[in-house]
Motif scaffolding. Structure first.
Motif, PDB file in Angstrom:
ATOM      1  N   GLY A  41      29.675  19.470   8.614  1.00  9.33           N
ATOM      2  CA  GLY A  41      28.711  18.397   8.763  1.00  9.33           C
ATOM      3  C   GLY A  41      28.805  17.345   7.675  1.00  9.33           C
ATOM      4  N   MET A  42      29.121  17.767   6.457  1.00 10.88           N
ATOM      5  CA  MET A  42      29.250  16.812   5.357  1.00 10.88           C
ATOM      6  C   MET A  42      30.453  15.889   5.568  1.00 10.88           C
ATOM      7  SD  MET A  42      28.272  19.265   2.116  1.00 10.88           S
ATOM      8  CE  MET A  42      28.573  17.976   0.908  1.00 10.88           C
ATOM      9  N   GLN A  43      31.530  16.428   6.159  1.00  8.43           N
ATOM     10  CA  GLN A  43      32.714  15.604   6.406  1.00  8.43           C
ATOM     11  C   GLN A  43      32.567  14.747   7.653  1.00  8.43           C
ATOM     12  OE1 GLN A  43      36.684  17.116   5.889  1.00  8.43           O
ATOM     13  NE2 GLN A  43      35.952  18.928   4.770  1.00  8.43           N
ATOM     14  N   HIS A  44      31.725  15.218   8.596  1.00  5.57           N
ATOM     15  CA  HIS A  44      31.550  14.482   9.857  1.00  5.57           C
ATOM     16  C   HIS A  44      30.055  14.312  10.135  1.00  5.57           C
ATOM     17  CE1 HIS A  44      35.833  15.015  10.867  1.00  5.57           C
ATOM     18  NE2 HIS A  44      35.681  16.253  10.416  1.00  5.57           N
ATOM     19  N   PRO A  45      29.367  13.466   9.378  1.00 10.78           N
ATOM     20  CA  PRO A  45      27.906  13.355   9.495  1.00 10.78           C
ATOM     21  C   PRO A  45      27.431  12.860  10.855  1.00 10.78           C
ATOM     22  CG  PRO A  45      28.802  11.618   8.089  1.00 10.78           C
ATOM     23  CD  PRO A  45      29.912  12.576   8.343  1.00 10.78           C
ATOM     24  N   ARG A  46      28.291  12.186  11.619  1.00  8.70           N
ATOM     25  CA  ARG A  46      27.882  11.672  12.928  1.00  8.70           C
ATOM     26  C   ARG A  46      28.168  12.652  14.059  1.00  8.70           C
ATOM     27  NH1 ARG A  46      26.752   6.315  13.000  1.00  8.70           N
ATOM     28  NH2 ARG A  46      27.248   6.174  15.218  1.00  8.70           N
ATOM     29  N   MET A  47      28.773  13.770  13.736  1.00  8.89           N
ATOM     30  CA  MET A  47      29.101  14.762  14.762  1.00  8.89           C
ATOM     31  C   MET A  47      27.944  15.759  14.891  1.00  8.89           C
ATOM     32  SD  MET A  47      32.520  17.116  15.166  1.00  8.89           S
ATOM     33  CE  MET A  47      32.331  17.863  13.540  1.00  8.89           C
ATOM     34  N   ALA A  48      27.434  15.934  16.107  1.00  8.35           N
ATOM     35  CA  ALA A  48      26.350  16.887  16.358  1.00  8.35           C
ATOM     36  C   ALA A  48      26.941  18.276  16.543  1.00  8.35           C
ATOM     37  CB  ALA A  48      25.568  16.474  17.603  1.00  8.35           C
ATOM     38  N   ILE A  49      26.246  19.278  15.991  1.00  9.69           N
ATOM     39  CA  ILE A  49      26.742  20.654  16.054  1.00  9.69           C
ATOM     40  C   ILE A  49      25.786  21.505  16.882  1.00  9.69           C
ATOM     41  CG2 ILE A  49      27.365  22.715  14.735  1.00  9.69           C
ATOM     42  CD1 ILE A  49      27.990  20.875  12.365  1.00  9.69           C
ATOM     43  N   ILE A  50      26.350  22.226  17.842  1.00  7.11           N
ATOM     44  CA  ILE A  50      25.620  23.212  18.638  1.00  7.11           C
ATOM     45  C   ILE A  50      26.229  24.572  18.326  1.00  7.11           C
ATOM     46  CG2 ILE A  50      25.074  24.044  20.962  1.00  7.11           C
ATOM     47  CD1 ILE A  50      25.380  21.184  21.976  1.00  7.11           C
ATOM     48  N   ILE A  51      25.385  25.567  18.064  1.00  7.03           N
ATOM     49  CA  ILE A  51      25.936  26.905  17.899  1.00  7.03           C
ATOM     50  C   ILE A  51      25.363  27.840  18.958  1.00  7.03           C
ATOM     51  CG2 ILE A  51      26.343  26.633  15.436  1.00  7.03           C
ATOM     52  CD1 ILE A  51      23.953  28.337  14.853  1.00  7.03           C
ATOM     53  N   ALA A 106      19.724  27.210  10.112  1.00 13.43           N
ATOM     54  CA  ALA A 106      20.786  26.503  10.828  1.00 13.43           C
ATOM     55  C   ALA A 106      20.542  25.002  10.825  1.00 13.43           C
ATOM     56  CB  ALA A 106      20.881  27.027  12.262  1.00 13.43           C
ATOM     57  N   MET A 107      19.297  24.596  11.074  1.00 13.67           N
ATOM     58  CA  MET A 107      18.983  23.176  11.102  1.00 13.67           C
ATOM     59  C   MET A 107      19.194  22.547   9.723  1.00 13.67           C
ATOM     60  SD  MET A 107      18.309  22.694  14.239  1.00 13.67           S
ATOM     61  CE  MET A 107      17.719  23.541  15.710  1.00 13.67           C
ATOM     62  N   ARG A 108      18.898  23.313   8.672  1.00 10.64           N
ATOM     63  CA  ARG A 108      19.105  22.794   7.317  1.00 10.64           C
ATOM     64  C   ARG A 108      20.568  22.599   7.009  1.00 10.64           C
ATOM     65  NH1 ARG A 108      14.531  26.475   4.171  1.00 10.64           N
ATOM     66  NH2 ARG A 108      12.789  25.053   4.537  1.00 10.64           N
ATOM     67  N   CYS A 109      21.423  23.325   7.697  1.00 12.07           N
ATOM     68  CA  CYS A 109      22.872  23.183   7.506  1.00 12.07           C
ATOM     69  C   CYS A 109      23.461  22.114   8.415  1.00 12.07           C
ATOM     70  CB  CYS A 109      23.556  24.525   7.752  1.00 12.07           C
ATOM     71  SG  CYS A 109      23.228  25.759   6.476  1.00 12.07           S
ATOM     72  N   GLY A 110      22.609  21.400   9.134  1.00 13.31           N
ATOM     73  CA  GLY A 110      23.085  20.290   9.953  1.00 13.31           C
ATOM     74  C   GLY A 110      23.264  20.608  11.417  1.00 13.31           C
ATOM     75  N   VAL A 111      22.891  21.819  11.849  1.00 10.38           N
ATOM     76  CA  VAL A 111      23.024  22.184  13.259  1.00 10.38           C
ATOM     77  C   VAL A 111      21.921  21.500  14.062  1.00 10.38           C
ATOM     78  CG1 VAL A 111      22.957  24.107  14.900  1.00 10.38           C
ATOM     79  CG2 VAL A 111      24.092  24.385  12.685  1.00 10.38           C
ATOM     80  N   ARG A 112      22.288  20.880  15.171  1.00  9.96           N
ATOM     81  CA  ARG A 112      21.312  20.182  16.003  1.00  9.96           C
ATOM     82  C   ARG A 112      20.648  21.103  17.020  1.00  9.96           C
ATOM     83  NH1 ARG A 112      22.020  14.597  16.812  1.00  9.96           N
ATOM     84  NH2 ARG A 112      22.278  13.620  14.773  1.00  9.96           N
ATOM     85  N   GLU A 113      21.420  22.032  17.594  1.00  3.59           N
ATOM     86  CA  GLU A 113      20.914  22.895  18.657  1.00  3.59           C
ATOM     87  C   GLU A 113      21.420  24.316  18.451  1.00  3.59           C
ATOM     88  OE1 GLU A 113      19.146  22.186  21.545  1.00  3.59           O
ATOM     89  OE2 GLU A 113      18.969  20.001  21.342  1.00  3.59           O
ATOM     90  N   VAL A 114      20.555  25.293  18.714  1.00  7.25           N
ATOM     91  CA  VAL A 114      20.953  26.693  18.744  1.00  7.25           C
ATOM     92  C   VAL A 114      20.659  27.207  20.146  1.00  7.25           C
ATOM     93  CG1 VAL A 114      20.615  28.999  17.806  1.00  7.25           C
ATOM     94  CG2 VAL A 114      20.451  27.010  16.301  1.00  7.25           C
ATOM     95  N   LEU A 115      21.713  27.603  20.851  1.00 13.31           N
ATOM     96  CA  LEU A 115      21.574  28.090  22.226  1.00 13.31           C
ATOM     97  C   LEU A 115      21.882  29.584  22.271  1.00 13.31           C
ATOM     98  CD1 LEU A 115      23.340  25.265  24.296  1.00 13.31           C
ATOM     99  CD2 LEU A 115      20.910  25.498  23.733  1.00 13.31           C
TER     100      LEU A 115
END
Length: 400
Positions: free
Chosen positions: A75-85, A98-107
């Motif tokens: 996330g630090m290298q790609h701040p505009r990329m959304a992460i789903i785990i 997870a959200m604090r680490c930059g994750v947008r969605e947890v499914l």
């Protein structure tokens, strides 16, 4: 509409194929790239990633802490990329971490095409790339309690009634699924049905079915109660909240959510939909501590500051803590205060009647009526310091 670039990461090739097939049913055009890799090693490969959305499969277990650390590096290298785990762990602590680490969605690990589609649309909406906003008109207002006993439910129910009194069509969803009692503030009887009944018949969901399971508080105010049996609340999933709010915002001017204090996957999903989150506090140090923690969580969830409003309930001008004290302690401006008036509030709560209906001339009823009027863009009936502050804020929002 431009294609979205999706990168899928999993250590299991069969899982990669399965996720790819699920994405193939998405309603929008996607360009999908698959990468066989463990989540823990993903940080070392961050420079190779180039996608709008990164889907990381953590379903096979392993070291979740290491996986989240790796994703934080990505996330630090790609701040505009959304992460789903994808994960089998759905505890509130894990979601917040997870959200604090930059994750947008947890499914969930077994997420299907509909779940992926909904998550992608939520991310697209946050980044201004959604194609599904035309059908929505109603505003979503969420009430969250910074500490037990804040009075969030009282404010949610009574603001809903005040809005309806002034001509708005209002729905209130009680999402405090284990201990919700919003119906008791507006009626002297129990709700015949609840959100659990709606979810059990979710395949029938339409306006008529939803209204048939709601308590009609007044001609323009409907309430969807929490289940009497807390166990039934476990059957309600985040995707059910998506469906309910998509429908309700097409038929109501305001949808008010009472989410209580506990933050989990379901309440976070509800808060994602909110146009404004009213975090309710009182002027005491325990509430200040709770407010700071909650504001930190909202920041971790990447909610914009304009979405969050602290509301000071039961406020006394001559109390030990002033508004300036609270603002300094919490680090935010406070634009909303509701005065203490125990006689009117207790009488209304004990009788199951809205305070604006029972004691319309009380300071608390006038404050709630002013709040509702400000939301509706109406001019104040009388000069009021609280209302003037909120009215200016409302005008700013309308220009935003």
């Amino acid at each position: 509409m431009n294609d979205l670039n999706i990168a899928i990461v999993s250590a299991d090739m069969s899982r990669l194929d399965g996720i790819g097939r699920a994405l193939a049913s998405a309603a929008r055009r996607l360009q999908v790239t698959e990468m066989k890799c463990t989540p823990q090693r993903l940080g070392a490969l961050a420079s190779q990633l180039a996608a709008d959305i990164l889907i990381v499969d953590c379903a096979e277990g392993g070291d979740n802490a290491a996986a989240l650390t790796s994703l934080e590096q990505v996330g630090m290298q790609h701040p505009r990329m959304a992460i789903i785990i994808l994960s089998q762990c759905e505890s509130a602590d894990f979601l917040i971490q997870a959200m604090r680490c930059g994750v947008r969605e947890v499914l969930p690990s077994n997420a299907d095409g509909a779940a992926f589609d909904a998550a992608i649309e939520r991310i697209a909406a946050k980044t201004g790339r959604s194609g599904d906003q035309a059908g929505r008109s109603g505003k979503v207002l969420a009430f969250a309690s910074c500490k037990g006993g804040s009075g969030a439910t009282f404010l949610a129910t009574n603001l809903g009634h005040a809005l309806a009194e002034q001509g708005a069509k209002v729905a209130l969803f009680d999402l405090n699924l284990q201990f919700g009692d919003a119906a008791l503030y507006l009626s002297d009887g129990k709700a015949a049905t609840s959100i659990a009944d709606v979810v059990q018949g979710i395949y029938r969901l339409d306006e008529a079915f939803l209204k048939a399971n709601m308590m009609q508080v007044s001609p323009d105010f409907d309430l969807l109660a929490a289940p009497e049996d807390p166990a039934l609340g476990l059957e309600i999933k985040p995707e059910h909240i998506d469906a309910l709010l998509a429908l309700a915002t097409r038929h109501y001017d305001y949808v008010i959510l009472d989410v209580g204090r506990n933050l989990d996957g379901l309440t976070i999903r509800a808060l994602d939909h909110a146009d404004t989150i009213f975090a309710v506090v009182q002027a005491s140090l325990p509430f200040v501590h709770g407010a700071k923690r909650m504001l930190g969580i909202f920041q971790s969830l990447e909610y914009p500051t304009r979405k969050i409003e602290l509301v000071v309930n039961r406020f006394q001008k001559d109390g030990a803590l002033t508004i300036k004290d609270l603002e300094a302690a919490c680090g935010v401006s406070i634009r909303l205060t509701v005065p203490l008036h125990e006689e009117a509030a207790e009488a209304a709560a004990n009788q199951g009647v809205a305070v604006t209906a029972l004691a319309g001339g009380s300071p608390i009823a006038k404050s709630l009526a002013g709040w509702a009027g400000a939301l509706l863009g109406k001019a104040p009936a009388e000069e009021n310091h609280w209302f003037n502050r909120f009215s200016r804020f409302n005008r700013i929002l309308k220009r935003a």
